[in-house]
Write an enzyme that holds these catalytic residues in place. Structure first.
Site, PDB file in Angstrom:
ATOM      1  NE  ARG A 108      41.944  56.327  47.685  1.00  0.00           N
ATOM      2  CZ  ARG A 108      42.117  55.289  48.504  1.00  0.00           C
ATOM      3  NH1 ARG A 108      42.959  55.355  49.501  1.00  0.00           N
ATOM      4  NH2 ARG A 108      41.455  54.185  48.299  1.00  0.00           N
ATOM      5  CE1 TYR A 109      46.414  58.640  49.986  1.00  0.00           C
ATOM      6  CE2 TYR A 109      46.367  56.788  48.469  1.00  0.00           C
ATOM      7  CZ  TYR A 109      46.195  57.294  49.741  1.00  0.00           C
ATOM      8  OH  TYR A 109      45.796  56.462  50.752  1.00  0.00           O
ATOM      9  NE  ARG A 112      51.009  58.150  46.510  1.00  0.00           N
ATOM     10  CZ  ARG A 112      50.635  58.196  47.785  1.00  0.00           C
ATOM     11  NH1 ARG A 112      50.465  57.109  48.466  1.00  0.00           N
ATOM     12  NH2 ARG A 112      50.413  59.358  48.364  1.00  0.00           N
ATOM     13  CB  CYS A 121      41.261  37.740  39.146  1.00  0.00           C
ATOM     14  SG  CYS A 121      41.115  39.480  39.561  1.00  0.00           S
ATOM     15  CB  CYS A 125      40.060  36.620  46.487  1.00  0.00           C
ATOM     16  SG  CYS A 125      41.585  36.589  45.520  1.00  0.00           S
ATOM     17  CB  CYS A 128      37.412  40.391  45.533  1.00  0.00           C
ATOM     18  SG  CYS A 128      37.963  41.752  44.474  1.00  0.00           S
ATOM     19  NE  ARG A 130      40.099  48.361  42.981  1.00  0.00           N
ATOM     20  CZ  ARG A 130      41.399  48.218  43.114  1.00  0.00           C
ATOM     21  NH1 ARG A 130      41.996  47.178  42.598  1.00  0.00           N
ATOM     22  NH2 ARG A 130      42.094  49.135  43.720  1.00  0.00           N
ATOM     23  CG  ASP A 289      38.780  47.790  51.769  1.00  0.00           C
ATOM     24  OD1 ASP A 289      39.445  48.366  52.648  1.00  0.00           O
ATOM     25  OD2 ASP A 289      39.215  47.577  50.613  1.00  0.00           O
ATOM     26  CG  ASP A 326      42.098  52.268  51.394  1.00  0.00           C
ATOM     27  OD1 ASP A 326      41.989  53.506  51.528  1.00  0.00           O
ATOM     28  OD2 ASP A 326      42.512  51.715  50.364  1.00  0.00           O
ATOM     29  CE  LYS A 333      46.088  51.585  50.268  1.00  0.00           C
ATOM     30  NZ  LYS A 333      45.704  52.311  49.044  1.00  0.00           N
TER      31      LYS A 333
END
Ligand SMILES: *Cc1c(COP(=O)(O)O)cnc(C)c1O
Ligand code: SF4
Length: 374
Positions: A108-109, A112, A121, A125, A128, A130, A289, A326, A333
């Site tokens: 995306r950047y 990075r 996981c 959570c 989450c 994602r 998000d 974000d 971000k």
């Protein structure tokens, strides 16, 4: 803390493979740890097909058995609201799908990349964002699948940093992590590796001497962990962070701002004060998000700004994170600050300070006025 698991030996409880293998993954399992409310049971029933449930015995034992509003409990127990998708909520809030340049690699950047190393996981959570990929198959990416990502990294010399995330990157075994870091580090243009993991919070026994020796080979390694509440800062969590830091791994924390869990100045101040004492630096306070089914966790942007306002000046600047949004669509971000500047007039900028007093700063007189952004 582990009174709910009296039959388990201390050695087993302190082993990460036991924690992962004995993960509680259904409503009956959790009901053996604490009594669930009718609403929590309904949450299980309504979210079965929405997002996987799972929690380590260690993390479940941190929850208050009597208080359904306990900040740990709220992070692990599904609620009926999760089944409701609101207008504006997105399956892929950060536009990761269109930026997946090869399987499991998001670019995306400019300098990075984000490597989605696993979809597993130790704890799922409830907030989450994602969730479209996390916990879907619970299969490890095969080496062959990640090969394309390693090749892409090797071929793109503008990449300076690889963020290994998931899922939880430390769900991979030590040998897999060793292999992965070796492949990443073999690209000479990669300056550093960042590992995204909640293990110090949800399964601190994952930080073993063997893991430390693997990570130590590939320095600089940054571990970005994810504490959301001071209740998570147990002796075990602190020991895990200390072991990483003592071995020369840099540990930062990202917190997600969650309604009813940590959305006030006192909660974030207590957490960050504790983190700096643990030598863990608060990095981002993330705005939640716009992912599907988590509106009940989201706060208005003003809440994050009020929290930063309540921290800056009042406590060590080392404990003040950046409030990060974000923005939807994966456009990047941004960070937000409370309004400290109350007036601008030519060379003069008037600030309000943390005590509410105001003060004027004068730009130098002998520079061109076009250089003053007013
Ligand atoms: C968050 C993120 C990064 C890292 O952003 P920083 O501001 O450097 O922490 C990089 N790539 C993707 C896809 C991200 O979501
Ligand atoms: S550890 Fe991270 S990726 Fe895994 S469920 Fe929690 S927020 Fe999602």
């Amino acid at each position: 803390m582990r009174r709910a698991f009296p039959e388990v030996s201390d050695d087993a409880f302190a082993s990460w493979s036991w924690q992962v293998k004995n993960r509680i993954d259904d409503v009956e399992g959790l009901a053996r740890v604490f009594e669930l409310t009718d609403e929590e049971r309904e949450g299980f029933a309504r979210t079965r097909s929405v997002f996987r449930f799972g929690v380590t015995p260690y993390y479940a034992a941190l929850a208050d058995p009597r208080d359904p509003s306990c900040p740990i409990r709220r992070q692990i127990v599904p609620r009926p609201e999760e089944a409701t998708v609101r207008i504006g909520e997105l399956a892929d809030p950060l536009g990761e799908v269109p930026r997946e340049v090869v399987p499991n690699l998001v670019h995306r950047y400019p300098d990075r990349v984000l490597l989605l190393s696993t979809d597993r996981c130790p704890v799922y959570c409830r907030f989450c964002t994602r969730r479209r990929i996390v916990g879907r198959t619970e299969r490890q990416s095969t080496r062959a699948l990640l090969d394309e990502a390693f090749e892409y990294i090797a071929e793109h010399d503008e990449i300076r940093e690889v963020i290994v995330s998931g899922g939880d990157a430390l769900m991979l075994g030590d040998n897999q992590i060793d292999h992965m870091l070796e492949r990443i580090r073999s690209a000479p243009h990669v300056d550093l590796v960042r590992i995204g993991t909640r293990m110090p919070v949800t399964c601190p026994m994952r930080v073993t001497p063997r893991l430390i020796s693997v990570l130590s080979k590939y320095k600089p390694v940054y571990v970005m962990t994810h504490f959301n509440h001071v209740k998570e800062c147990t002796a075990e969590a602190e020991a895990a962070c200390a072991a990483l830091i003592d071995a020369g791994v840099v540990v930062y924390n990202q917190t997600v701002l969650l309604r009813g869990i940590n959305d006030d100045v006192e909660s974030i101040a207590a957490l960050n004060r504790r983190l700096v004492r643990m030598r863990v630096t608060p990095y981002y306070l993330h705005q939640c998000d716009m992912a599907e089914g988590i509106e009940h966790f989201r706060t208005p942007l003003a809440t994050g700004l009020e929290i930063i306002d309540g921290l800056r000046g009042h406590m060590s600047g080392l404990a003040v994170p950046q409030f990060c949004v974000d923005v939807p669509g994966g456009l990047g971000k941004v960070t937000m600050l409370p309004e400290w500047v109350v007036a601008k007039d030519g060379r003069a900028t008037t600030f309000r300070t943390y005590t509410g007093s105001s003060a004027r700063y004068l730009d130098p007189e002998d520079v061109d006025s076009s250089k003053r952004g007013s």
